[in-house]
Scaffold this motif. Structure first.
Motif, PDB file in Angstrom:
ATOM      1  N   GLY A 179      43.194  40.637  80.269  1.00  0.00           N
ATOM      2  CA  GLY A 179      44.093  40.666  81.032  1.00  0.00           C
ATOM      3  C   GLY A 179      45.474  41.214  80.680  1.00  0.00           C
ATOM      4  O   GLY A 179      46.657  41.141  81.300  1.00  0.00           O
ATOM      5  N   SER A 180      45.484  42.061  79.469  1.00  0.00           N
ATOM      6  CA  SER A 180      46.524  42.596  78.952  1.00  0.00           C
ATOM      7  C   SER A 180      47.133  43.713  79.763  1.00  0.00           C
ATOM      8  O   SER A 180      46.333  44.691  80.361  1.00  0.00           O
ATOM      9  CB  SER A 180      46.764  42.936  77.717  1.00  0.00           C
ATOM     10  N   VAL A 181      48.605  43.761  80.058  1.00  0.00           N
ATOM     11  CA  VAL A 181      49.044  44.933  80.941  1.00  0.00           C
ATOM     12  C   VAL A 181      50.139  45.537  80.079  1.00  0.00           C
ATOM     13  O   VAL A 181      51.128  44.748  80.078  1.00  0.00           O
ATOM     14  CB  VAL A 181      49.403  44.518  82.317  1.00  0.00           C
ATOM     15  N   TYR A 182      50.082  46.734  79.834  1.00  0.00           N
ATOM     16  CA  TYR A 182      51.090  47.258  78.950  1.00  0.00           C
ATOM     17  C   TYR A 182      52.053  47.760  79.748  1.00  0.00           C
ATOM     18  O   TYR A 182      51.882  48.600  80.963  1.00  0.00           O
ATOM     19  CB  TYR A 182      50.553  48.237  77.855  1.00  0.00           C
ATOM     20  N   PRO A 183      53.472  47.610  79.448  1.00  0.00           N
ATOM     21  CA  PRO A 183      54.542  48.178  79.946  1.00  0.00           C
ATOM     22  C   PRO A 183      54.449  49.918  79.997  1.00  0.00           C
ATOM     23  O   PRO A 183      53.581  50.296  78.981  1.00  0.00           O
ATOM     24  CB  PRO A 183      55.868  47.640  79.277  1.00  0.00           C
ATOM     25  N   ALA A 184      54.903  50.760  80.706  1.00  0.00           N
ATOM     26  CA  ALA A 184      55.095  52.005  81.084  1.00  0.00           C
ATOM     27  C   ALA A 184      55.934  52.558  79.930  1.00  0.00           C
ATOM     28  O   ALA A 184      56.924  53.097  80.359  1.00  0.00           O
ATOM     29  CB  ALA A 184      55.195  52.634  82.274  1.00  0.00           C
ATOM     30  N   PRO A 210      56.997  54.485  75.602  1.00  0.00           N
ATOM     31  CA  PRO A 210      56.092  55.043  74.595  1.00  0.00           C
ATOM     32  C   PRO A 210      55.835  54.218  73.745  1.00  0.00           C
ATOM     33  O   PRO A 210      54.766  54.375  73.063  1.00  0.00           O
ATOM     34  CB  PRO A 210      57.448  56.198  74.179  1.00  0.00           C
ATOM     35  N   LEU A 211      56.457  53.022  73.412  1.00  0.00           N
ATOM     36  CA  LEU A 211      56.132  52.112  72.253  1.00  0.00           C
ATOM     37  C   LEU A 211      54.947  51.288  72.586  1.00  0.00           C
ATOM     38  O   LEU A 211      53.981  51.547  71.902  1.00  0.00           O
ATOM     39  CB  LEU A 211      57.212  51.083  72.226  1.00  0.00           C
ATOM     40  N   ALA A 212      54.858  51.209  73.859  1.00  0.00           N
ATOM     41  CA  ALA A 212      53.629  50.442  74.552  1.00  0.00           C
ATOM     42  C   ALA A 212      52.413  51.136  74.367  1.00  0.00           C
ATOM     43  O   ALA A 212      51.428  50.703  74.208  1.00  0.00           O
ATOM     44  CB  ALA A 212      53.858  49.760  75.913  1.00  0.00           C
ATOM     45  N   LYS A 213      52.624  52.392  74.761  1.00  0.00           N
ATOM     46  CA  LYS A 213      51.459  53.479  74.822  1.00  0.00           C
ATOM     47  C   LYS A 213      50.946  53.398  73.439  1.00  0.00           C
ATOM     48  O   LYS A 213      49.847  53.538  73.262  1.00  0.00           O
ATOM     49  CB  LYS A 213      51.812  54.691  75.387  1.00  0.00           C
ATOM     50  N   ALA A 214      51.678  53.785  72.421  1.00  0.00           N
ATOM     51  CA  ALA A 214      51.390  53.864  70.866  1.00  0.00           C
ATOM     52  C   ALA A 214      50.639  52.672  70.696  1.00  0.00           C
ATOM     53  O   ALA A 214      49.537  52.759  69.876  1.00  0.00           O
ATOM     54  CB  ALA A 214      52.375  54.161  70.129  1.00  0.00           C
ATOM     55  N   LEU A 215      51.202  51.242  70.913  1.00  0.00           N
ATOM     56  CA  LEU A 215      50.312  50.323  70.441  1.00  0.00           C
ATOM     57  C   LEU A 215      49.093  50.149  71.271  1.00  0.00           C
ATOM     58  O   LEU A 215      48.191  49.616  70.535  1.00  0.00           O
ATOM     59  CB  LEU A 215      51.538  48.918  70.753  1.00  0.00           C
ATOM     60  N   ARG A 216      49.105  50.600  72.556  1.00  0.00           N
ATOM     61  CA  ARG A 216      47.808  50.351  73.123  1.00  0.00           C
ATOM     62  C   ARG A 216      46.945  51.539  72.366  1.00  0.00           C
ATOM     63  O   ARG A 216      45.747  50.822  72.174  1.00  0.00           O
ATOM     64  CB  ARG A 216      48.009  51.085  74.446  1.00  0.00           C
ATOM     65  N   GLU A 217      46.982  52.451  71.853  1.00  0.00           N
ATOM     66  CA  GLU A 217      46.348  53.209  71.141  1.00  0.00           C
ATOM     67  C   GLU A 217      45.861  52.989  69.696  1.00  0.00           C
ATOM     68  O   GLU A 217      44.790  52.757  69.385  1.00  0.00           O
ATOM     69  CB  GLU A 217      46.937  54.630  71.018  1.00  0.00           C
ATOM     70  N   VAL A 218      46.656  52.274  69.205  1.00  0.00           N
ATOM     71  CA  VAL A 218      46.460  51.415  67.984  1.00  0.00           C
ATOM     72  C   VAL A 218      45.349  50.361  68.332  1.00  0.00           C
ATOM     73  O   VAL A 218      44.357  50.170  67.563  1.00  0.00           O
ATOM     74  CB  VAL A 218      47.671  50.762  67.360  1.00  0.00           C
ATOM     75  N   SER A 219      45.536  49.673  69.270  1.00  0.00           N
ATOM     76  CA  SER A 219      44.586  48.684  69.532  1.00  0.00           C
ATOM     77  C   SER A 219      43.357  49.290  69.834  1.00  0.00           C
ATOM     78  O   SER A 219      42.113  48.679  69.534  1.00  0.00           O
ATOM     79  CB  SER A 219      45.032  47.882  70.879  1.00  0.00           C
ATOM     80  N   ARG A 220      43.071  50.253  70.631  1.00  0.00           N
ATOM     81  CA  ARG A 220      41.852  51.065  70.819  1.00  0.00           C
ATOM     82  C   ARG A 220      41.162  51.256  69.412  1.00  0.00           C
ATOM     83  O   ARG A 220      39.905  51.241  69.375  1.00  0.00           O
ATOM     84  CB  ARG A 220      42.059  52.303  71.675  1.00  0.00           C
ATOM     85  N   LEU A 221      41.801  51.914  68.678  1.00  0.00           N
ATOM     86  CA  LEU A 221      41.234  52.338  67.389  1.00  0.00           C
ATOM     87  C   LEU A 221      40.798  51.083  66.505  1.00  0.00           C
ATOM     88  O   LEU A 221      39.845  50.846  65.925  1.00  0.00           O
ATOM     89  CB  LEU A 221      42.458  52.886  66.336  1.00  0.00           C
ATOM     90  N   GLY A 239      57.988  43.251  75.056  1.00  0.00           N
ATOM     91  CA  GLY A 239      56.935  43.608  75.991  1.00  0.00           C
ATOM     92  C   GLY A 239      55.784  44.106  75.477  1.00  0.00           C
ATOM     93  O   GLY A 239      54.885  43.946  75.695  1.00  0.00           O
ATOM     94  N   ALA A 240      55.812  45.177  74.720  1.00  0.00           N
ATOM     95  CA  ALA A 240      54.891  45.836  74.024  1.00  0.00           C
ATOM     96  C   ALA A 240      54.155  45.235  73.145  1.00  0.00           C
ATOM     97  O   ALA A 240      53.083  45.231  73.226  1.00  0.00           O
ATOM     98  CB  ALA A 240      55.563  47.257  73.525  1.00  0.00           C
ATOM     99  N   MET A 241      54.956  44.254  72.240  1.00  0.00           N
ATOM    100  CA  MET A 241      54.174  43.765  71.202  1.00  0.00           C
ATOM    101  C   MET A 241      53.381  42.586  71.715  1.00  0.00           C
ATOM    102  O   MET A 241      52.211  42.138  71.390  1.00  0.00           O
ATOM    103  CB  MET A 241      55.353  43.111  70.194  1.00  0.00           C
ATOM    104  N   ALA A 242      53.774  41.836  72.923  1.00  0.00           N
ATOM    105  CA  ALA A 242      53.144  40.645  73.474  1.00  0.00           C
ATOM    106  C   ALA A 242      51.744  41.530  74.195  1.00  0.00           C
ATOM    107  O   ALA A 242      50.651  40.704  74.080  1.00  0.00           O
ATOM    108  CB  ALA A 242      53.995  40.098  74.614  1.00  0.00           C
ATOM    109  N   SER A 243      51.913  42.519  74.598  1.00  0.00           N
ATOM    110  CA  SER A 243      50.574  43.135  75.268  1.00  0.00           C
ATOM    111  C   SER A 243      49.750  43.380  74.150  1.00  0.00           C
ATOM    112  O   SER A 243      48.782  43.438  74.336  1.00  0.00           O
ATOM    113  CB  SER A 243      51.231  44.485  76.050  1.00  0.00           C
TER     114      SER A 243
END
Length: 428
Positions: free
Chosen positions: A254-259, A261-272, A313-317
């Motif tokens: 249920g994580s929702v990343y903020p829109a 750049p930092l959140a986007k980068a951390l989301r990509e790290v999570s995918r990897l 917000g990015a780290m919590a997501s």
């Protein structure tokens, strides 16, 4: 000094993410091979491949707070009266602090991370610094990422870490959200840089690109290693990212990343991480901490408040997205220096020394601030700055040994023996 233009800050704006000769040649060879086939180039930088035993340590995420993070605003020493005396207009009121103890409290903008502080997976080390303190963005950043003062080594500490461990996958080390390689990764070890997974690939029609990739692999199979290896890596990286794309990119739990750049980068790290590509190290940059002017109040619209809120917000997501996998991840924040204790005439803070390092992960001894506190009385300051009582290599060394299963650190931090902090637990 009261503004970026008067403090020598342009060296920060230069973005010191240089690429080593070995890295540049490897990328050029792969990109050149692709260009020779049909014209389009890789849209993201490529690197060499390698093989080795499976990695069983934590994924280390190094989050670089570029510009000079003000740790005194994030992990506030409210129990030291000199803090409020030195910052009459920008200090965070004691009543607004979160999880306050006898000395420290969290900036209220870190509220999304409070549950992690309370459950012990978010902690901090304060009064952290370098041995050779400098207030130059460029020099301090270079020395921090080289991490070998007093030596002639030109490689970065993460490159040396990977070298001690031995070979890994193509994605053993990744710079995410930035096409420039971190100086900490400069050297002979393998790394890759990508803005994001979905844009990593060949430009043009996917059907045609599949033929180009096969042609690339065939054309360079018998070539010298300096050309064959980058070409093979290009094909392998394309196949890996294609598989990740096919699996979708929906965050978990249920994580929702903020829109942002930092959140986007951390989301990509999570995918990897979730894709199991053999990631050992991920580097993410978060800029604009150089707040000489208008640091602001701890409310919406304040520069520090809003930046910390973005970070939290990015780290919590990221933590929620990873869920149980966060037990095998350690996130550490680094910044080239802290800020001066006293506010300046422009409602900001100038370049300082001692700083706060933030730690996240299942192996973190959280909910507390580690390290000796020097105090903020005039006699305790280092030329007006918070003293650096803990060498930042103490923090990194403990993580590398306890969480990343690196044995001796003599090749990573030559001539340096870390002092135990107890900030992380030994990985089972």
């Amino acid at each position: 000094m009261t503004s970026e233009s008067s403090c020598g800050c342009p060296d920060h704006e230069a973005k010191t993410g240089g690429v080593s000769r070995r890295t540049f040649l490897g990328a050029a060879a792969a990109a050149g091979a692709l260009a020779g086939l049909s014209g389009p180039l890789m849209s993201s930088r490529l690197a060499f491949a390698a093989t080795g035993a499976p990695y069983t340590g934590d994924v280390l995420v190094v989050l670089s707070m570029r510009g000079g993070f003000d740790g005194l605003s994030a992990i506030v020493p409210a129990g030291d009266p000199a803090y409020y005396a030195a910052r009459p207009n920008i200090a965070v009121p004691a009543a607004a602090l979160l999880a306050r103890d006898a000395m420290f409290g969290l900036h209220p903008a870190l509220a999304p991370l409070l549950p992690y502080w309370l459950d012990g997976t978010f902690g901090a080390v304060h009064a952290v610094g370098q041995t050779d303190a400098t207030r130059s963005h460029f020099s301090s950043l270079e020395e921090m990422e080289r991490a070998a003062p007093g030596t002639s080594l030109r490689t970065g500490w993460l490159d040396r870490t990977l070298g001690v461990r031995g070979g890994g996958s193509t994605f053993q080390a990744a710079v995410v959200g930035n096409s420039m390689i971190s100086q900490s990764l400069i050297g002979p070890a393998r790394e890759i840089a990508l803005q994001d997974i979905d844009s990593f690939g060949l430009d043009g029609d996917p059907t045609v690109n599949a033929r180009r990739a096969r042609a690339l692999q065939t054309a360079y199979a018998a070539a010298p290693a300096r050309m064959a290896v980058p070409a093979a890596t290009a094909v392998g990286a394309l196949a890996t990212t294609a598989a990740i794309k096919a699996g979708g990119d929906a965050p978990a739990n249920g994580s929702v990343y903020p829109a942002t750049p930092l959140a986007k980068a951390l989301r990509e790290v999570s995918r990897l991480i979730k894709a199991g590509v053999g990631l050992q190290v991920a580097c993410v940059d978060y800029d604009d901490w150089d707040m000489h002017v208008g640091l602001g109040k701890p409310v919406a619209g304040g520069a520090m408040n809003d930046h910390l809120a973005d970070f939290a917000g990015a780290m919590a997501s990221f933590a929620r997205d990873l869920g149980p996998a966060m037990s095998s991840v350690t996130v550490v924040t680094l910044s080239e220096f802290g800020r001066r204790l006293a506010e300046n005439g422009s409602g900001g803070t100038d370049h300082g020394h001692g700083n706060a390092v933030l730690l996240f992960g299942g192996g973190v001894v959280g909910g507390t601030v580690h390290g000796p506190w020097p105090g903020l009385a005039p006699a305790d300051l280092d030329n007006g700055d918070l003293s650096g009582m803990t060498d930042y290599r103490d923090v990194l060394g403990e993580i590398l040994q306890k969480r990343c299963r690196i044995g001796s650190l003599s090749q990573v931090f030559p001539g340096f023996t870390p002092t135990p902090l107890g900030a992380v637990r030994i990985r089972p």
